[in-house]
Design a protein around this motif. Structure first.
Motif, PDB file in Angstrom:
ATOM      1  N   ALA A  43      37.290  38.706  43.282  1.00  0.00           N
ATOM      2  CA  ALA A  43      36.229  38.157  44.129  1.00  0.00           C
ATOM      3  C   ALA A  43      36.705  36.885  44.831  1.00  0.00           C
ATOM      4  O   ALA A  43      36.391  36.663  46.005  1.00  0.00           O
ATOM      5  CB  ALA A  43      34.982  37.889  43.291  1.00  0.00           C
ATOM      6  N   HIS A  44      37.488  36.058  44.141  1.00  0.00           N
ATOM      7  CA  HIS A  44      37.934  34.821  44.786  1.00  0.00           C
ATOM      8  C   HIS A  44      38.885  35.102  45.951  1.00  0.00           C
ATOM      9  O   HIS A  44      38.947  34.328  46.902  1.00  0.00           O
ATOM     10  CB  HIS A  44      38.559  33.847  43.775  1.00  0.00           C
ATOM     11  N   ASP A  55      33.282  30.570  44.029  1.00  0.00           N
ATOM     12  CA  ASP A  55      32.276  30.928  43.022  1.00  0.00           C
ATOM     13  C   ASP A  55      30.944  31.363  43.639  1.00  0.00           C
ATOM     14  O   ASP A  55      29.910  31.337  42.982  1.00  0.00           O
ATOM     15  CB  ASP A  55      32.079  29.783  42.035  1.00  0.00           C
ATOM     16  N   ASP A  57      27.843  33.335  44.492  1.00  0.00           N
ATOM     17  CA  ASP A  57      27.152  34.356  43.702  1.00  0.00           C
ATOM     18  C   ASP A  57      26.822  35.610  44.499  1.00  0.00           C
ATOM     19  O   ASP A  57      26.685  36.689  43.930  1.00  0.00           O
ATOM     20  CB  ASP A  57      25.842  33.794  43.132  1.00  0.00           C
ATOM     21  N   TRP A  88      30.246  43.225  43.419  1.00  0.00           N
ATOM     22  CA  TRP A  88      30.669  41.823  43.387  1.00  0.00           C
ATOM     23  C   TRP A  88      30.358  41.193  42.037  1.00  0.00           C
ATOM     24  O   TRP A  88      29.218  41.218  41.584  1.00  0.00           O
ATOM     25  CB  TRP A  88      29.927  41.071  44.476  1.00  0.00           C
ATOM     26  N   PRO A  90      31.220  37.472  40.675  1.00  0.00           N
ATOM     27  CA  PRO A  90      31.907  36.213  40.976  1.00  0.00           C
ATOM     28  C   PRO A  90      32.605  35.624  39.753  1.00  0.00           C
ATOM     29  O   PRO A  90      32.384  36.049  38.624  1.00  0.00           O
ATOM     30  CB  PRO A  90      30.762  35.303  41.433  1.00  0.00           C
ATOM     31  N   ASP A  98      35.140  37.667  38.415  1.00  0.00           N
ATOM     32  CA  ASP A  98      36.168  37.610  39.457  1.00  0.00           C
ATOM     33  C   ASP A  98      36.663  38.994  39.870  1.00  0.00           C
ATOM     34  O   ASP A  98      37.864  39.238  39.960  1.00  0.00           O
ATOM     35  CB  ASP A  98      37.333  36.727  39.010  1.00  0.00           C
TER      36      ASP A  98
END
Length: 185
Positions: A43-44, A55, A57, A88, A90, A98
């Motif tokens: 995700a990052h 981060d 959401d 997703w 986070p 992630d």
């Protein structure tokens, strides 16, 4: 007109299913094809590609550019396609999560999903990983030996094949974490 593509650096599903996630500033990280139109990445990596907080959401609605760096089309170009987030998770406070799943806008000929394996009882298993550390925009292979789970955030590994001081990815496909290996194993 259908464009025929071929893998130029190996014929394995691993190599044809590896992807590079591009952002406005260049390469943000790696991922892998887990189904014909679904890419798994961090995700990052997606957040960085879209210049969002790591981060965040909420799943981003904007598409990202996904490239298949180990494939070439008939003109010798790296195939690229846009993809949107369909799942997703986070980065959480304990560094778990992630994960982002992306749906490609179209199929990429000759790209094959990476075979997934059972992740239990991995102590001592060797692996290879492909990533994009600083200065490695064309990709770098690293190998190592898996150890065991380290908290809730993932597995610990020991690098075994990397030149001293060379930049390598610190985890397998899908992560954008960067570091330097200080020993050659």
């Amino acid at each position: 007109m259908m464009l025929h593509m071929t893998a130029i650096r190996g014929e394995s599903a691993l190599e044809s299913g590896l992807v590079r996630i591009q952002g406005a500033s260049g390469v943000e990280g790696a991922g892998f094809l887990m189904a014909p139109r679904i890419v798994c990445t961090c995700a990052h990596v997606v957040a960085n590609a879209l210049e969002l907080s790591e981060d965040t959401d909420t799943a981003p609605a904007e598409p990202v550019r996904v490239e298949f760096p180990l494939l070439r089309d008939e003109d010798g170009a790296v195939p690229a396609v846009r993809a949107r987030v369909v799942s997703w998770k986070p980065v959480l406070e304990d560094d778990s999560g992630d994960v982002a799943l992306l749906r490609l806008e179209r199929l990429v000929p000759d790209a094959r999903p990476v075979p997934l394996v059972d992740g239990t009882s991995v102590w001592g298993h060797s692996f290879r990983a492909y990533g994009f550390p600083d200065g490695g925009d064309h990709g770098v292979w690293a190998t190592g030996t898996l150890r065991s789970a380290q908290g809730r955030a993932g597995y610990r590994w020991t690098p075994t094949r990397a030149a001293r001081g060379s930049p390598t990815a610190t985890a397998g496909p899908g992560c954008g974490t960067r570091s330097r290996v200080e020993s050659s194993g």
